[in-house]
Design an enzyme around this catalytic site. Sequence first.
Site, PDB file in Angstrom:
ATOM      1  N   LYS A   1       0.823  -1.214   0.000  1.00  0.00           N
ATOM      2  CA  LYS A   1       0.000   0.000   0.000  1.00  0.00           C
ATOM      3  C   LYS A   1       0.861   1.270   0.000  1.00  0.00           C
ATOM      4  O   LYS A   1       0.691   2.127  -0.851  1.00  0.00           O
ATOM      5  CB  LYS A   1      -0.927  -0.018   1.218  1.00  0.00           C
ATOM      6  CG  LYS A   1      -1.824   1.199   1.322  1.00  0.00           C
ATOM      7  CD  LYS A   1      -2.845   1.012   2.428  1.00  0.00           C
ATOM      8  CE  LYS A   1      -3.740   2.222   2.552  1.00  0.00           C
ATOM      9  NZ  LYS A   1      -3.003   3.412   3.031  1.00  0.00           N
ATOM     10  N   ASN A   2       1.788   1.385   0.942  1.00  0.00           N
ATOM     11  CA  ASN A   2       2.478   2.675   1.066  1.00  0.00           C
ATOM     12  C   ASN A   2       3.706   2.817   0.166  1.00  0.00           C
ATOM     13  O   ASN A   2       4.111   3.940  -0.133  1.00  0.00           O
ATOM     14  CB  ASN A   2       2.829   2.947   2.525  1.00  0.00           C
ATOM     15  CG  ASN A   2       1.591   3.347   3.328  1.00  0.00           C
ATOM     16  OD1 ASN A   2       0.490   2.887   3.040  1.00  0.00           O
ATOM     17  ND2 ASN A   2       1.754   4.195   4.308  1.00  0.00           N
TER      18      ASN A   2
ATOM     19  N   ARG B   1      -7.515   6.694  -2.453  1.00  0.00           N
ATOM     20  CA  ARG B   1      -6.936   8.025  -2.617  1.00  0.00           C
ATOM     21  C   ARG B   1      -5.589   8.008  -3.337  1.00  0.00           C
ATOM     22  O   ARG B   1      -5.233   8.968  -4.008  1.00  0.00           O
ATOM     23  CB  ARG B   1      -6.744   8.684  -1.261  1.00  0.00           C
ATOM     24  CG  ARG B   1      -8.015   9.032  -0.579  1.00  0.00           C
ATOM     25  CD  ARG B   1      -7.695   9.873   0.600  1.00  0.00           C
ATOM     26  NE  ARG B   1      -6.846  10.973   0.194  1.00  0.00           N
ATOM     27  CZ  ARG B   1      -7.284  12.164  -0.159  1.00  0.00           C
ATOM     28  NH1 ARG B   1      -8.559  12.427  -0.138  1.00  0.00           N
ATOM     29  NH2 ARG B   1      -6.437  13.111  -0.514  1.00  0.00           N
TER      30      ARG B   1
ATOM     31  N   ASP C   1     -12.050  11.760   3.462  1.00  0.00           N
ATOM     32  CA  ASP C   1     -12.353  10.359   3.739  1.00  0.00           C
ATOM     33  C   ASP C   1     -12.449  10.145   5.242  1.00  0.00           C
ATOM     34  O   ASP C   1     -12.574  11.110   5.993  1.00  0.00           O
ATOM     35  CB  ASP C   1     -11.365   9.411   3.061  1.00  0.00           C
ATOM     36  CG  ASP C   1      -9.979   9.506   3.631  1.00  0.00           C
ATOM     37  OD1 ASP C   1      -9.801  10.168   4.655  1.00  0.00           O
ATOM     38  OD2 ASP C   1      -9.073   8.901   3.046  1.00  0.00           O
TER      39      ASP C   1
ATOM     40  N   ASP D   1      -0.069   6.572  11.072  1.00  0.00           N
ATOM     41  CA  ASP D   1      -0.610   5.247  10.763  1.00  0.00           C
ATOM     42  C   ASP D   1      -0.470   4.262  11.927  1.00  0.00           C
ATOM     43  O   ASP D   1      -0.966   3.136  11.831  1.00  0.00           O
ATOM     44  CB  ASP D   1       0.051   4.677   9.498  1.00  0.00           C
ATOM     45  CG  ASP D   1      -0.517   5.333   8.244  1.00  0.00           C
ATOM     46  OD1 ASP D   1      -1.491   6.089   8.342  1.00  0.00           O
ATOM     47  OD2 ASP D   1       0.031   5.076   7.153  1.00  0.00           O
TER      48      ASP D   1
HETATM   49  C1  UD1 Z   1       0.281   8.962   2.952  1.00  0.00           C
HETATM   50  C2  UD1 Z   1       0.018   7.521   3.331  1.00  0.00           C
HETATM   51  C3  UD1 Z   1      -0.761   7.423   4.623  1.00  0.00           C
HETATM   52  C4  UD1 Z   1      -0.044   8.196   5.709  1.00  0.00           C
HETATM   53  C5  UD1 Z   1       0.245   9.625   5.249  1.00  0.00           C
HETATM   54  C6  UD1 Z   1       1.057  10.429   6.241  1.00  0.00           C
HETATM   55  C7  UD1 Z   1      -0.147   6.153   1.360  1.00  0.00           C
HETATM   56  C8  UD1 Z   1      -1.027   5.425   0.421  1.00  0.00           C
HETATM   57  N1  UD1 Z   1      -0.764   6.868   2.285  1.00  0.00           N
HETATM   58  O1  UD1 Z   1      -0.974   9.600   2.712  1.00  0.00           O
HETATM   59  O2  UD1 Z   1      -0.852   6.043   4.973  1.00  0.00           O
HETATM   60  O3  UD1 Z   1      -0.875   8.237   6.852  1.00  0.00           O
HETATM   61  O4  UD1 Z   1       0.974   9.598   4.016  1.00  0.00           O
HETATM   62  O5  UD1 Z   1       2.193   9.756   6.586  1.00  0.00           O
HETATM   63  O6  UD1 Z   1       1.055   6.108   1.279  1.00  0.00           O
HETATM   64  N2  UD1 Z   1      -2.092  17.982   2.862  1.00  0.00           N
HETATM   65  C9  UD1 Z   1      -2.467  19.259   2.469  1.00  0.00           C
HETATM   66  N3  UD1 Z   1      -2.281  19.605   1.166  1.00  0.00           N
HETATM   67  C10 UD1 Z   1      -1.739  18.762   0.260  1.00  0.00           C
HETATM   68  C11 UD1 Z   1      -1.350  17.467   0.660  1.00  0.00           C
HETATM   69  C12 UD1 Z   1      -1.545  17.099   1.983  1.00  0.00           C
HETATM   70  O7  UD1 Z   1      -2.960  20.054   3.262  1.00  0.00           O
HETATM   71  O8  UD1 Z   1      -1.584  19.143  -0.915  1.00  0.00           O
HETATM   72  C13 UD1 Z   1      -2.316  17.572   4.242  1.00  0.00           C
HETATM   73  C14 UD1 Z   1      -3.347  16.457   4.359  1.00  0.00           C
HETATM   74  O9  UD1 Z   1      -4.667  16.970   4.403  1.00  0.00           O
HETATM   75  C15 UD1 Z   1      -2.944  15.799   5.656  1.00  0.00           C
HETATM   76  C16 UD1 Z   1      -1.422  15.972   5.683  1.00  0.00           C
HETATM   77  O10 UD1 Z   1      -1.127  16.997   4.749  1.00  0.00           O
HETATM   78  O11 UD1 Z   1      -3.512  16.487   6.743  1.00  0.00           O
HETATM   79  C17 UD1 Z   1      -0.630  14.734   5.349  1.00  0.00           C
HETATM   80  O12 UD1 Z   1      -1.001  14.255   4.094  1.00  0.00           O
HETATM   81  P1  UD1 Z   1      -0.021  13.431   3.147  1.00  0.00           P
HETATM   82  O13 UD1 Z   1       1.333  13.323   3.800  1.00  0.00           O
HETATM   83  O14 UD1 Z   1      -0.102  13.991   1.788  1.00  0.00           O
HETATM   84  O15 UD1 Z   1      -0.686  11.990   3.193  1.00  0.00           O
HETATM   85  P2  UD1 Z   1      -1.003  11.021   1.988  1.00  0.00           P
HETATM   86  O16 UD1 Z   1       0.082  11.069   0.972  1.00  0.00           O
HETATM   87  O17 UD1 Z   1      -2.411  11.244   1.543  1.00  0.00           O
END
Ligand code: UD1
Length: 414
Positions: A18-19, A89, A113, A301
């Site tokens: 997944k990650n 996502r 979500d 996580d």
């Molecule tokens: C990935 C992981 C997830 C993990 C997370 C943080 C996968 C499939 N998912 O999710 O398991 O919990 O990293 O380690 O690998 N944000 C913004 N703007 C943006 C992008 C993010 O505000 O453009 C915020 C998000 O709303 C959230 C935070 O940043 O609050 C962290 O998000 P992000 O690190 O991007 O997580 P994911 O990549 O979605």
Amino acid sequence: MRSGQGLEGVVKVSGATKNAGLKQIAAALLAPGETVLRNLPPVGDLDVMTDLLRSIGAVVTWTGPEELRVNASGDLTPEAPYDLVTRMRASINVLGPLLARCGEARVAMPGGDNIGSRKIDMHLSGLEAMGATIEVRHGFIEAHADGLLGARHVLEFPSVGATENLLTASVGAKGSTVIENAAREPEITELAAFLNRMGAHVVGAGSSTIEIEGVDELTPAESEIIGDRIEAGTLLMACGIAGGEIELTGTRLEHLEMVVIKLGEMGMRVSPTPDGLWARAPRRLRAVDIATLPHPGFATDFMPQVTAALSVAEGAAIVTENVFDGRFQFVDELARMGADVRNEGRHAVVRGVERLSGAPVRAFDVRAGAALVLAGLAAEGETIVHDGHHIDRGYPDLAGTLRTVGADVERLES
Ligand code: UD1
């Protein structure tokens, strides 16, 4: 599941489909030809990613139980439809590669979500800084670029997804790109190494500054997906909750340092072995405060699982969630099992009780579901976790894995 005598035995940690795996599958779209990915156990989200790649026009085939080939040679349809993006996502990870390869991409806008609002503003503004024009219309991100240009990005927050999309978009861009305040998760380091095997020039991944020198051509590469640090940490916490002594193979201490530090403060003994980790639980865990942060901080996580562990630890703890704004929903389910947890905004106060009591509960997301399974190991009587399909999105076989170390857990067919 029912509580038992404590865990004992050796477990091989699964590949991080997944990650880590999903991101490399998306990156395979950058190179015409056949990419081979190994140590990729099937999980729910992988089915969505393979459906997405097929709908884009890649040929995706299984050539072994955990070996997947992606052939992205043909003409691609650079589109990620709504039904796939809402199911997973990480579909957003095709945006960077599609824009780089096809000069355009149309990706359904992901919504919020079960763990929070999850914005993607940094993905979009970063791509715009590289010369893309982006419009969000009728629920779709429509991106165009007549050749991306290198740029300097300073991320407001070290977002994993934004770092990945900017990295995959920039490897074929003209000139150099710098990503400051980049995410430092091990999965980013793995993605960068994979891109470099494809011919990219990426340095600094794993640190806060990643530098990319664009190249004209990328060619397919092979990849062995790393062991899943989230599964490994979940198993360590299972041992902490259920008691006993376990050994994990196929994982690395350096991916789990903060978890190991915190579990140590809670009374567990965890030490590295040549191929993984050994852990022994105390009679009862001690409460410690936890605050989630981007890597190398305590990963969000693990927050639900550690909250389950704290719910039976000695003493009271404050858990602070700094990464996602809606991740505490599951505490109401823990409370149904007798946990004493109060949540207010980003904080929860957990007062440890001697014993939980088995109950029917519901999984809201993958890690919350795992946390409820772990809680069931410490509960008197039987716990049934409904909506277990959420758990299957990220864990190949959590029940089976826990059974190999003696837990009384089974996966009921839905
Ligand atoms: C990935 C992981 C997830 C993990 C997370 C943080 C996968 C499939 N998912 O999710 O398991 O919990 O990293 O380690 O690998 N944000 C913004 N703007 C943006 C992008 C993010 O505000 O453009 C915020 C998000 O709303 C959230 C935070 O940043 O609050 C962290 O998000 P992000 O690190 O991007 O997580 P994911 O990549 O979605």
